[in-house]
Scaffold this motif. Structure first.
Motif, PDB file in Angstrom:
ATOM      1  N   TYR A  15       0.848  -1.197   0.000  1.00 31.49           N
ATOM      2  CA  TYR A  15       0.000   0.000   0.000  1.00 31.49           C
ATOM      3  C   TYR A  15       0.882   1.244   0.000  1.00 31.49           C
ATOM      4  N   ILE A  16       0.453   2.222  -0.754  1.00 31.54           N
ATOM      5  CA  ILE A  16       1.212   3.461  -0.913  1.00 31.54           C
ATOM      6  C   ILE A  16       0.622   4.528   0.001  1.00 31.54           C
ATOM      7  N   TRP A  17       1.470   5.109   0.815  1.00 28.51           N
ATOM      8  CA  TRP A  17       1.054   6.141   1.763  1.00 28.51           C
ATOM      9  C   TRP A  17       1.595   7.490   1.315  1.00 28.51           C
ATOM     10  N   VAL A  18       0.735   8.480   1.284  1.00 32.38           N
ATOM     11  CA  VAL A  18       1.129   9.840   0.942  1.00 32.38           C
ATOM     12  C   VAL A  18       0.843  10.727   2.145  1.00 32.38           C
ATOM     13  N   PHE A  19       1.890  11.341   2.656  1.00 36.82           N
ATOM     14  CA  PHE A  19       1.793  12.244   3.802  1.00 36.82           C
ATOM     15  C   PHE A  19       1.783  13.671   3.267  1.00 36.82           C
ATOM     16  N   VAL A  20       0.656  14.337   3.363  1.00 31.07           N
ATOM     17  CA  VAL A  20       0.498  15.695   2.850  1.00 31.07           C
ATOM     18  C   VAL A  20       0.799  16.688   3.961  1.00 31.07           C
ATOM     19  N   SER A  21       1.767  17.544   3.715  1.00 30.70           N
ATOM     20  CA  SER A  21       2.191  18.507   4.723  1.00 30.70           C
ATOM     21  C   SER A  21       1.157  19.605   4.928  1.00 30.70           C
ATOM     22  N   GLY A  22       1.060  20.074   6.160  1.00 32.60           N
ATOM     23  CA  GLY A  22       0.271  21.252   6.464  1.00 32.60           C
ATOM     24  C   GLY A  22       1.187  22.428   6.748  1.00 32.60           C
ATOM     25  N   ARG A  23       0.651  23.430   7.387  1.00 32.12           N
ATOM     26  CA  ARG A  23       1.440  24.625   7.738  1.00 32.12           C
ATOM     27  C   ARG A  23       0.906  25.146   9.061  1.00 32.12           C
ATOM     28  N   GLY A  24       1.498  24.642  10.165  1.00 32.45           N
ATOM     29  CA  GLY A  24       0.978  24.992  11.478  1.00 32.45           C
ATOM     30  C   GLY A  24      -0.429  24.442  11.644  1.00 32.45           C
ATOM     31  N   ARG A  25      -1.252  25.174  12.388  1.00 30.39           N
ATOM     32  CA  ARG A  25      -2.651  24.782  12.543  1.00 30.39           C
ATOM     33  C   ARG A  25      -3.553  25.521  11.568  1.00 30.39           C
ATOM     34  N   ALA A  26      -2.962  26.455  10.829  1.00 27.80           N
ATOM     35  CA  ALA A  26      -3.749  27.175   9.826  1.00 27.80           C
ATOM     36  C   ALA A  26      -4.145  26.249   8.688  1.00 27.80           C
ATOM     37  N   ARG A  27      -3.233  25.343   8.311  1.00 26.11           N
ATOM     38  CA  ARG A  27      -3.517  24.348   7.283  1.00 26.11           C
ATOM     39  C   ARG A  27      -3.053  23.006   7.824  1.00 26.11           C
ATOM     40  N   MET A  28      -3.982  22.115   8.062  1.00 23.84           N
ATOM     41  CA  MET A  28      -3.664  20.837   8.674  1.00 23.84           C
ATOM     42  C   MET A  28      -3.015  19.896   7.660  1.00 23.84           C
ATOM     43  N   GLY A  29      -2.296  18.889   8.184  1.00 24.03           N
ATOM     44  CA  GLY A  29      -1.698  17.862   7.350  1.00 24.03           C
ATOM     45  C   GLY A  29      -2.594  16.631   7.306  1.00 24.03           C
ATOM     46  N   PHE A  30      -2.289  15.735   6.362  1.00 26.99           N
ATOM     47  CA  PHE A  30      -3.123  14.550   6.163  1.00 26.99           C
ATOM     48  C   PHE A  30      -2.256  13.340   5.832  1.00 26.99           C
ATOM     49  N   LYS A  31      -2.729  12.169   6.242  1.00 28.88           N
ATOM     50  CA  LYS A  31      -2.161  10.911   5.776  1.00 28.88           C
ATOM     51  C   LYS A  31      -3.184  10.229   4.870  1.00 28.88           C
ATOM     52  N   PHE A  32      -2.708   9.782   3.696  1.00 25.03           N
ATOM     53  CA  PHE A  32      -3.556   9.075   2.741  1.00 25.03           C
ATOM     54  C   PHE A  32      -2.972   7.700   2.455  1.00 25.03           C
ATOM     55  N   LYS A  33      -3.833   6.734   2.164  1.00 27.69           N
ATOM     56  CA  LYS A  33      -3.424   5.374   1.846  1.00 27.69           C
ATOM     57  C   LYS A  33      -4.096   4.950   0.556  1.00 27.69           C
ATOM     58  N   SER A  34      -3.331   4.301  -0.333  1.00 25.67           N
ATOM     59  CA  SER A  34      -3.923   3.825  -1.585  1.00 25.67           C
ATOM     60  C   SER A  34      -4.986   2.775  -1.291  1.00 25.67           C
TER      61      SER A  34
ATOM     62  N   ASP B  67       0.360  -0.082  12.270  1.00 22.93           N
ATOM     63  CA  ASP B  67      -0.608  -0.372  11.213  1.00 22.93           C
ATOM     64  C   ASP B  67      -0.936   0.840  10.337  1.00 22.93           C
ATOM     65  N   GLY B  68      -0.421   2.009  10.687  1.00 23.83           N
ATOM     66  CA  GLY B  68      -0.698   3.215   9.928  1.00 23.83           C
ATOM     67  C   GLY B  68      -2.011   3.878  10.298  1.00 23.83           C
ATOM     68  N   ILE B  69      -2.841   3.175  11.011  1.00 23.09           N
ATOM     69  CA  ILE B  69      -4.150   3.719  11.411  1.00 23.09           C
ATOM     70  C   ILE B  69      -4.059   4.337  12.801  1.00 23.09           C
ATOM     71  N   HIS B  70      -3.438   3.604  13.707  1.00 25.59           N
ATOM     72  CA  HIS B  70      -3.305   4.060  15.081  1.00 25.59           C
ATOM     73  C   HIS B  70      -1.864   4.506  15.332  1.00 25.59           C
ATOM     74  N   TRP B  71      -1.700   5.736  15.784  1.00 25.90           N
ATOM     75  CA  TRP B  71      -0.382   6.321  15.976  1.00 25.90           C
ATOM     76  C   TRP B  71      -0.190   6.712  17.436  1.00 25.90           C
ATOM     77  N   THR B  72       1.053   6.688  17.879  1.00 28.12           N
ATOM     78  CA  THR B  72       1.355   7.131  19.241  1.00 28.12           C
ATOM     79  C   THR B  72       1.126   8.632  19.361  1.00 28.12           C
ATOM     80  N   ASP B  73       1.143   9.111  20.574  1.00 30.82           N
ATOM     81  CA  ASP B  73       1.129  10.559  20.773  1.00 30.82           C
ATOM     82  C   ASP B  73       2.387  11.167  20.168  1.00 30.82           C
ATOM     83  N   ASP B  74       2.296  12.420  19.775  1.00 32.41           N
ATOM     84  CA  ASP B  74       3.453  13.121  19.233  1.00 32.41           C
ATOM     85  C   ASP B  74       4.488  13.320  20.338  1.00 32.41           C
ATOM     86  N   LYS B  75       5.725  12.981  20.026  1.00 37.88           N
ATOM     87  CA  LYS B  75       6.806  13.067  21.009  1.00 37.88           C
ATOM     88  C   LYS B  75       7.827  14.099  20.566  1.00 37.88           C
ATOM     89  N   LEU B  76       8.168  15.020  21.467  1.00 41.39           N
ATOM     90  CA  LEU B  76       9.080  16.109  21.157  1.00 41.39           C
ATOM     91  C   LEU B  76      10.518  15.598  21.100  1.00 41.39           C
TER      92      LEU B  76
END
Length: 462
Positions: A128-147, A196-205
């Protein structure tokens, strides 16, 4: 009826987000986006030009799949040559047929013309092909897509919507690892993991290094993976949060999926990094008054990290910040060694690093281009046969070009002839931007800007 038509036109003009989305539609050609930051100086914009394969902090942009015998690649596209409407695109090159298919719009960034929102790419073990679309802060959110199908770019489903910029996803033996950035007033580095690409950990600094206590700071990074296990990242820091003062060089690695982090010597470090002077710092460039612009990284045959970057005397384009030195910093098992490959004429010239057992190569716009002191230039191949200590230019790939070539990108597990790809455009003025790929023999192909058929052979131009 006339009033209805006028209302619809006004909706499209003033509320572009309400226009019909092109997501999951096929485009009839490969059209890269042109962009300018609009920070003007004597010698031009801080950076502008052909940025379809921008930024260096989006990685990887391309992956060769042995199972499909195809090279998949993502880029920032647009609708027409006279428009700057960002489309997050994916294309494929079939090594058996020598053809490219029509590209797919993974996500239509309606109302956005900024390639900071460009995508990155990952392929999982099931294809499966995953495309991670970048955002820009919280003004434009990012997305993960899966084929929706393995090894197919025909359609994608959205998996997440989240705050993330500069996505750097990697498929490892443990699962999926994602380096990325958040805008917390400044650009801070984070990571997350998933099995699995569906469930992700919390963001870690990962890092937030201030100069003084209570002060804000930020970072830019580049990353890679070695033998699907060891993950490494090189990054700089932004004193007082000022990206125009980006300096210093740091390195961190993990071999257990982010549970523990060490420097290159294996010394364990506690995250996030919060002090300027720490065991992860590779070079103190701040005391030398140098800016550092991250480009690419990799590992040598023993798993030692290597970083490619440009160092200069400042952020302003033109001779005031020269020299723009292409630098390699590498770990030789005992200490960090730095060598200068060559010089170009802009901080945002960007190339890629190739590390083989016997030869290391760099491909990038190191040669003067048609738009002086602008992003990009003419492309060349540089070679080192002594593990990056000395470098020689072995081939000039382009010459007498009307437009500058920029942001040369390396596919993961690349296969000839798709060894690198990039875009061209006028560095200083809005222009049409096209996409190319090439090999180390000096062959170059241009991707079709217009396509009538579903599959077309690229045009060989050199």
């Amino acid at each position: 009826m006339q009033r209805l038509i006028i209302c619809l036109l006004l909706t499209v003009l003033f509320f572009p987000g309400k226009a019909q989305s092109l997501s999951n539609k096929k485009a009839d050609g490969y059209r890269a986006i042109w962009f300018e930051l609009s920070q003007k100086y004597e010698y031009g914009d801080k950076y502008s030009g052909a940025l379809g394969t921008y930024t260096a902090k989006h990685t990887p942009l391309s992956i060769y799949s042995k199972k499909a015998d195809k090279t998949f690649f993502v880029y920032g596209g647009t609708t027409n040559e006279d428009e700057r409407h960002l489309l997050c695109m994916i294309g494929e090159f079939n090594h058996k047929t020598g053809m490219v298919s029509k590209p797919t719009v993974v996500y239509d960034k309606q109302g956005v013309n900024d390639p900071h929102d460009n995508p990155s790419l990952m392929i999982d073990d099931s294809g499966y092909i995953w495309v991670f679309v970048s955002g820009r802060g919280r003004a434009r959110m990012g997305f993960k897509f899966k084929s929706t199908k393995p090894l197919s770019i025909d359609s994608f489903e959205q998996i997440t919507e989240e705050e993330m910029t500069y996505p750097q996803p990697w498929n490892t033996k443990f699962g999926y690892f994602h380096f990325f950035t958040k805008y917390m007033g400044v650009r801070q580095l984070f990571y997350e993991t998933s099995t699995d690409g569906i469930h992700w950990t919390d963001d870690k600094l990962l890092a937030a290094i201030p100069v003084h206590e209570g002060e804000k700071s930020g970072h830019y990074q580049t990353s890679s993976v070695f033998k699907d296990k060891k993950l490494g990242t090189f990054f700089n820091r932004h004193p007082e949060g000022n990206v125009d003062k980006r300096t210093d060089l740091y390195y961190l690695q993990t071999e257990d999926f982010g549970k523990t982090w060490t420097n290159v010597s294996g010394e364990k470090l506690e995250l996030p990094l919060l002090k300027v002077e720490n065991a992860a710092r590779v070079i103190d460039y701040a005391s030398k008054g140098k800016n550092v612009y991250m480009k690419d990284m990799g590992f040598d045959k023993s798993g030692s990290p290597v970083c490619l970057y440009i160092r200069s005397n400042g952020h302003e384009p033109g001779p005031v910040s020269a020299p723009y030195e292409w630098c390699i910093t590498r770990w030789d098992g005992k200490g960090w060694k730095t060598s200068v490959v060559t010089e170009s004429d802009h901080n945002y010239d960007m190339g890629s690093l190739y590390i083989d057992k016997k030869e290391w190569k760099i491909v990038g716009p190191t040669e003067p281009g048609p738009q002086k002191w602008g992003v990009g230039g003419e492309l060349a191949v540089w070679s080192s046969t002594d593990n990056g200590t000395t470098w020689q230019k072995v081939k000039t790939l382009t010459h007498d070009s009307p437009l500058s070539h920029s942001y040369v990108r390396r596919p993961v597990n690349f296969k000839a002839p798709f060894c690198f790809f990039w875009a061209d455009g006028n560095s200083h003025e809005f222009s049409k931007s096209e996409l190319y790929f090439g090999d180390f023999e000096g062959n170059i192909w241009k991707l079709p800007y217009e396509m009538k058929d579903d599959f077309v052979k690229p045009t060989k131009i050199n």
